[in-house]
Design an enzyme around this catalytic site. Structure first.
Site, PDB file in Angstrom:
ATOM      1  N   CYS A 102       0.844  -1.204   0.000  1.00 30.10           N
ATOM      2  CA  CYS A 102       0.000   0.000   0.000  1.00 30.10           C
ATOM      3  C   CYS A 102       0.876   1.250   0.000  1.00 30.10           C
ATOM      4  CB  CYS A 102      -0.889  -0.017   1.245  1.00 30.10           C
ATOM      5  SG  CYS A 102      -1.860   1.483   1.468  1.00 30.10           S
TER       6      CYS A 102
ATOM      7  N   SER B  48     -13.423   0.494   7.067  1.00 25.70           N
ATOM      8  CA  SER B  48     -12.501  -0.569   6.638  1.00 25.70           C
ATOM      9  C   SER B  48     -11.315  -0.623   7.589  1.00 25.70           C
ATOM     10  CB  SER B  48     -12.024  -0.258   5.217  1.00 25.70           C
ATOM     11  OG  SER B  48     -11.158  -1.258   4.748  1.00 25.70           O
TER      12      SER B  48
ATOM     13  N   SER C 199      -9.741  -5.967   6.040  1.00 29.53           N
ATOM     14  CA  SER C 199      -8.704  -6.202   5.031  1.00 29.53           C
ATOM     15  C   SER C 199      -7.943  -7.459   5.408  1.00 29.53           C
ATOM     16  CB  SER C 199      -7.759  -4.997   4.987  1.00 29.53           C
ATOM     17  OG  SER C 199      -8.496  -3.851   4.634  1.00 29.53           O
ATOM     18  N   LEU C 200      -8.389  -8.590   4.893  1.00 30.95           N
ATOM     19  CA  LEU C 200      -7.781  -9.862   5.302  1.00 30.95           C
ATOM     20  C   LEU C 200      -6.543 -10.165   4.449  1.00 30.95           C
ATOM     21  CD1 LEU C 200      -8.530 -11.809   7.580  1.00 30.95           C
ATOM     22  CD2 LEU C 200      -9.524 -13.312   5.841  1.00 30.95           C
ATOM     23  N   HIS C 201      -6.723 -10.230   3.158  1.00 30.15           N
ATOM     24  CA  HIS C 201      -5.638 -10.409   2.179  1.00 30.15           C
ATOM     25  C   HIS C 201      -4.908 -11.749   2.228  1.00 30.15           C
ATOM     26  CE1 HIS C 201      -6.447  -6.325   1.216  1.00 30.15           C
ATOM     27  NE2 HIS C 201      -5.814  -5.788   2.224  1.00 30.15           N
TER      28      HIS C 201
ATOM     29  N   CYS D  66      -7.569   2.130  -4.780  1.00 33.94           N
ATOM     30  CA  CYS D  66      -7.222   1.565  -3.463  1.00 33.94           C
ATOM     31  C   CYS D  66      -5.718   1.427  -3.311  1.00 33.94           C
ATOM     32  CB  CYS D  66      -7.799   0.168  -3.298  1.00 33.94           C
ATOM     33  SG  CYS D  66      -9.558   0.103  -3.297  1.00 33.94           S
TER      34      CYS D  66
HETATM   35  N1  SAH Z   1      -6.561   0.987   6.796  1.00 29.52           N
HETATM   36  C1  SAH Z   1      -7.815   0.533   6.257  1.00 29.52           C
HETATM   37  C2  SAH Z   1      -8.227   1.336   5.034  1.00 29.52           C
HETATM   38  C3  SAH Z   1      -7.211   1.170   3.930  1.00 29.52           C
HETATM   39  S1  SAH Z   1      -7.590   1.355   2.234  1.00 29.52           S
HETATM   40  C4  SAH Z   1      -7.696  -0.921   5.887  1.00 29.52           C
HETATM   41  O1  SAH Z   1      -6.591  -1.428   5.809  1.00 29.52           O
HETATM   42  O2  SAH Z   1      -8.712  -1.571   5.704  1.00 29.52           O
HETATM   43  C5  SAH Z   1      -8.812   0.257   1.773  1.00 29.52           C
HETATM   44  C6  SAH Z   1      -8.381  -1.066   1.158  1.00 29.52           C
HETATM   45  O3  SAH Z   1      -7.430  -0.944   0.096  1.00 29.52           O
HETATM   46  C7  SAH Z   1      -7.763  -1.996   2.177  1.00 29.52           C
HETATM   47  O4  SAH Z   1      -8.369  -3.250   2.061  1.00 29.52           O
HETATM   48  C8  SAH Z   1      -6.330  -2.046   1.728  1.00 29.52           C
HETATM   49  O5  SAH Z   1      -5.657  -3.201   2.167  1.00 29.52           O
HETATM   50  C9  SAH Z   1      -6.491  -1.997   0.232  1.00 29.52           C
HETATM   51  N2  SAH Z   1      -5.254  -1.714  -0.489  1.00 29.52           N
HETATM   52  C10 SAH Z   1      -4.141  -1.128  -0.026  1.00 29.52           C
HETATM   53  N3  SAH Z   1      -3.194  -1.064  -0.979  1.00 29.52           N
HETATM   54  C11 SAH Z   1      -3.745  -1.607  -2.078  1.00 29.52           C
HETATM   55  C12 SAH Z   1      -3.275  -1.811  -3.399  1.00 29.52           C
HETATM   56  N4  SAH Z   1      -2.051  -1.427  -3.762  1.00 29.52           N
HETATM   57  N5  SAH Z   1      -4.107  -2.391  -4.283  1.00 29.52           N
HETATM   58  C13 SAH Z   1      -5.347  -2.772  -3.916  1.00 29.52           C
HETATM   59  N6  SAH Z   1      -5.858  -2.597  -2.687  1.00 29.52           N
HETATM   60  C14 SAH Z   1      -5.053  -2.036  -1.773  1.00 29.52           C
END
Ligand code: SAH
Length: 375
Positions: free
Chosen positions: A139, A221, A244-246, A367
């Site tokens: 991110c 989120s 945000s599990l991932h 995002c």
């Molecule tokens: N801090 C919060 C909000 C972050 S942004 C959170 O983590 O949930 C919202 C979403 O975008 C989150 O799920 C985050 O993991 C995702 N995200 C971050 N970087 C990204 C990227 N490069 N590509 C796609 N999604 C991304």
């Protein structure tokens, strides 16, 4: 707050002052306004009038507040509606239906918000912190560390600006209404809990004391700060929770979402399940699809196992986000066929799944791309 995670070094050219943002009407709950009015030497109904201008009429020009005596307009506006956000740059994409604004805060910190219009709704993606301390390696925001928490007023003012932009027809498609908010801009909202919940309250409180939005159209989120998810469930405001599990396994998630070393996958999923049970709101699981990192078919199966541990899966919806690639990153977007297989496997297990459309990537508004730089 003891959820403050390890932070990366601060970006040095950014300010580190401790001064607080000026107090704004939006920082105050309606019951706190009386005292503020007294301090200004004004009767309480004057603040009610100002609230009507700000929340119901989205007005910011004191001269247009004609129900206020001309002699006190400027003073009231300065005392109650100080400028919190100054636009530095506005960028548009997707034929004018996506609009990103870079804002400068009172102390020169920079944040971004993104307005996205769809056929049936308009969504504003808001920031809750300048920078972010969660350090997720894929991110852009996470790379610069945390500068500071935003105030309730700073968060709400992004929403008021978005509502105004929709009303005034600044987004392609003509005048409309801002209907949805997602806390998916810069920052970890659950690490700035008090200000975020205050902002949510201003959003859902009916006009003229608030913006009168529907809680179900507001999505918070989070990386999965378990104590805060539990706390959110007790607020009686049924906002949508996105987690945000991932990754479905701790070994990988420890590297993608570093706070996982504190709150493990099972704990986070349990808290999310509990949230769904308490609020009767379906929880979204966010999963950014990264090529050969977390997109293997076996991980889809494992994700299904993790989400169905309790023998019930109607509580959850999986949102796959094709990774938005950021500069100097080892992470790349999954192949289309791998994403399709991932979806097929989850759906075969009965889990409702969508692939999020990517908005604004050409203006770094998608995002994970919000880095708030001036160049
Ligand atoms: N801090 C919060 C909000 C972050 S942004 C959170 O983590 O949930 C919202 C979403 O975008 C989150 O799920 C985050 O993991 C995702 N995200 C971050 N970087 C990204 C990227 N490069 N590509 C796609 N999604 C991304």
């Amino acid at each position: 707050m003891n959820d403050t995670p390890r932070t990366l070094p601060l970006v040095l050219e950014q300010p580190r002052g401790r001064a607080k943002p000026p107090r704004h009407l939006a920082d105050l709950a309606p019951e706190e306004r009386k005292e503020a009015a007294e301090k200004l030497g004004l009767p309480a109904f004057r603040l009610k009038q100002v609230a009507n201008h700000y929340f119901a009429r989205l007005e910011r020009d004191p001269e247009a507040m004609s129900d206020l005596p001309a002699a006190i307009r400027a003073e009231l506006a300065e005392g109650m509606l100080p400028t919190l956000l100054t636009p530095v740059r506005v960028m548009e994409a997707d034929k004018g239906t996506t609009r990103k604004t870079l804002w400068r805060l009172f102390d020169n910190a920079l944040v971004e918000s993104v307005l996205m219009r769809y056929s049936d709704r308009a969504t504003l993606c808001v920031s809750s912190q300048a920078g972010c301390g969660m350090a997720c390696p894929f991110c852009a925001t996470g790379q610069g560390g945390l500068q500071r928490n935003m105030s309730t007023g700073e968060i709400v003012d992004q929403v008021v600006d978005g509502a105004r932009a929709m009303r005034d027809g600044l987004v392609a498609g003509g005048p409309g209404r801002l209907s949805n908010i997602v806390f998916m801009g810069m920052g970890e909202p659950m690490a700035n809990y008090k200000a975020v919940i205050g902002a949510v309250r201003r959003m859902v409180t009916p006009a003229p004391d608030g913006l009168g939005m529907s809680a179900r159209n507001i999505t918070v989120s989070t990386v999965g700060l378990v104590p805060r998810i539990k706390q959110l469930a007790t607020e009686g405001i049924p906002v949508t929770l996105a987690v945000s599990l991932h990754a479905p396994d701790d070994e990988l998630r420890d590297t993608l979402v570093p706070i996982n070393t504190r709150y493990k996958v099972d704990e986070v999923v349990d808290a999310a399940w509990e949230y769904a049970r308490t609020t009767k709101r379906r929880v979204s699981i966010e999963y950014a699809m990264m090529r050969d990192i977390n997109d293997q078919a076996w991980r889809a199966d494992l994700l299904a196992d993790v989400l169905q541990k309790r023998g019930d899966w109607s509580w959850v919806h999986v949102n796959l986000i094709p990774l938005n690639e950021i500069p100097d990153s080892q992470f790349t977007r999954s192949r289309d066929e791998d994403m399709d297989e991932f979806v097929r496997r989850l759906e075969r297990r009965g889990i409702s799944t969508t692939i999020r459309d990517t908005r604004g990537d050409e203006i770094d508004a998608a995002c994970g791309q919000l880095a708030a730089s001036e160049v």
